[in-house]
Design a protein around this motif. Structure first.
Motif, mmCIF file in Angstrom:
data_model
loop_
_atom_site.group_PDB
_atom_site.id
_atom_site.type_symbol
_atom_site.label_atom_id
_atom_site.label_comp_id
_atom_site.label_asym_id
_atom_site.label_seq_id
_atom_site.Cartn_x
_atom_site.Cartn_y
_atom_site.Cartn_z
ATOM 1 N N VAL A 174 8.755 -3.041 3.617
ATOM 2 C CA VAL A 174 7.343 -2.614 3.681
ATOM 3 C C VAL A 174 6.564 -3.503 2.714
ATOM 4 C CG1 VAL A 174 5.681 -0.780 3.200
ATOM 5 C CG2 VAL A 174 7.848 -0.212 4.283
ATOM 6 N N TYR B 268 7.067 -4.074 7.879
ATOM 7 C CA TYR B 268 5.918 -3.193 8.103
ATOM 8 C C TYR B 268 4.887 -3.487 7.024
ATOM 9 C CZ TYR B 268 9.370 -0.603 10.811
ATOM 10 O OH TYR B 268 10.335 -0.253 11.709
ATOM 11 N N THR B 269 3.636 -3.135 7.295
ATOM 12 C CA THR B 269 2.565 -3.297 6.323
ATOM 13 C C THR B 269 1.850 -1.967 6.175
ATOM 14 O OG1 THR B 269 2.270 -5.590 7.024
ATOM 15 C CG2 THR B 269 0.490 -4.615 5.769
ATOM 16 N N VAL B 270 1.559 -1.600 4.933
ATOM 17 C CA VAL B 270 0.816 -0.373 4.657
ATOM 18 C C VAL B 270 -0.081 -0.618 3.453
ATOM 19 C CG1 VAL B 270 2.529 0.683 3.121
ATOM 20 C CG2 VAL B 270 1.018 2.153 4.458
ATOM 21 N N THR C 194 1.406 3.985 8.579
ATOM 22 C CA THR C 194 2.321 3.066 9.239
ATOM 23 C C THR C 194 3.469 3.867 9.816
ATOM 24 O OG1 THR C 194 1.742 1.242 7.776
ATOM 25 C CG2 THR C 194 3.874 1.104 8.882
ATOM 26 N N ARG C 195 3.757 3.655 11.097
ATOM 27 C CA ARG C 195 4.833 4.376 11.766
ATOM 28 C C ARG C 195 6.102 3.528 11.765
ATOM 29 N NH1 ARG C 195 0.284 6.152 13.178
ATOM 30 N NH2 ARG C 195 -0.151 8.201 13.989
ATOM 31 N N LEU D 28 3.531 6.444 5.046
ATOM 32 C CA LEU D 28 4.590 6.014 5.956
ATOM 33 C C LEU D 28 5.008 7.231 6.764
ATOM 34 C CD1 LEU D 28 6.785 3.909 3.504
ATOM 35 C CD2 LEU D 28 5.179 3.047 5.221
ATOM 36 N N ALA E 100 -4.567 -3.725 7.407
ATOM 37 C CA ALA E 100 -3.323 -3.030 7.072
ATOM 38 C C ALA E 100 -3.541 -1.543 7.313
ATOM 39 C CB ALA E 100 -2.954 -3.274 5.617
ATOM 40 N N ALA E 101 -2.544 -0.925 7.850
ATOM 41 C CA ALA E 101 -2.675 0.472 8.252
ATOM 42 C C ALA E 101 -2.676 1.411 7.053
ATOM 43 C CB ALA E 101 -1.526 0.830 9.182
#
Length: 182
Positions: A179, A58-60, A30-31, A66, A26-27
């Motif tokens: 997210v 999205y994943t963060v 995240t963009r 973000l 997972a980042a």
């Protein structure tokens, strides 16, 4: 060892080596991009906007950032606004009369009859402020700027692991995504 067993053993070794990488992939940044395609028009029937987020989910990481950027040239600013799923508009009438958009737009200090920027570029739990919120609940929001191509905001995610944050653009309520915090 047969060739079949050797291939199976190698496949298992690869999966075992890759699984921890994928699970922890997972980042930390995240963009999220606001993008557009040409609108669809059927005269005397409808116009369909091409504005959207570039992904649906999205994943963060919790504690990650973000990076929300406007890639929809000429389409005005966008907001990244966390909302409760029950507040998301799902029909055309709900989009046009978006209640959460009006409530949080007012908290931002936006005047619908003016092109002036809102008083507060950020909301923390629905309360206007000048500094970016720690994103962890409904009512956390930020505006990408005046709407120029490439304008962005960075928001730190402090929601617990396992949290799903539903978000939308208050200006364009059909722009909705999620997210997942890991």
């Amino acid at each position: 060892m047969t060739v079949r067993k050797l291939v199976f053993a190698l496949a298992l070794a690869c999966v075992a080596a890759i699984a921890p990488i994928a699970a922890g992939n997972a980042a930390s940044v995240t963009r999220i991009k606001a993008v557009t395609s040409a609108p669809t028009v059927k005269i005397n029937r409808y116009i369909q906007s091409g504005l959207r987020w570039n992904r649906d989910i999205y994943t963060v990481r919790s504690g990650g950032t973000l990076h929300i950027v406007n890639r929809a040239a000429g389409e005005g600013p966008h907001t990244f606004t966390v909302v409760r799923p029950k507040d998301e508009p799902h029909t055309g009438l709900q989009v046009v009369r978006c209640l959460i958009c009006a409530k949080l737009g007012k908290a931002h200090g936006a005047d619908p009859s003016s092109d002036a920027p809102p008083t507060f570029p950020f909301l923390e739990n629905g309360v206007g402020q000048a500094t970016p919120p720690l994103v962890d609940r409904a009512g956390d929001s930020g505006i990408t700027g005046a709407g120029k191509l490439g304008e962005y905001i960075n928001l730190k995610v402090t929601a617990r692991r396992g949290t799903k944050l539903h978000f939308m653009c208050l200006i364009h309520p059909w722009m909705q995504a999620e997210v997942d915090v890991t």
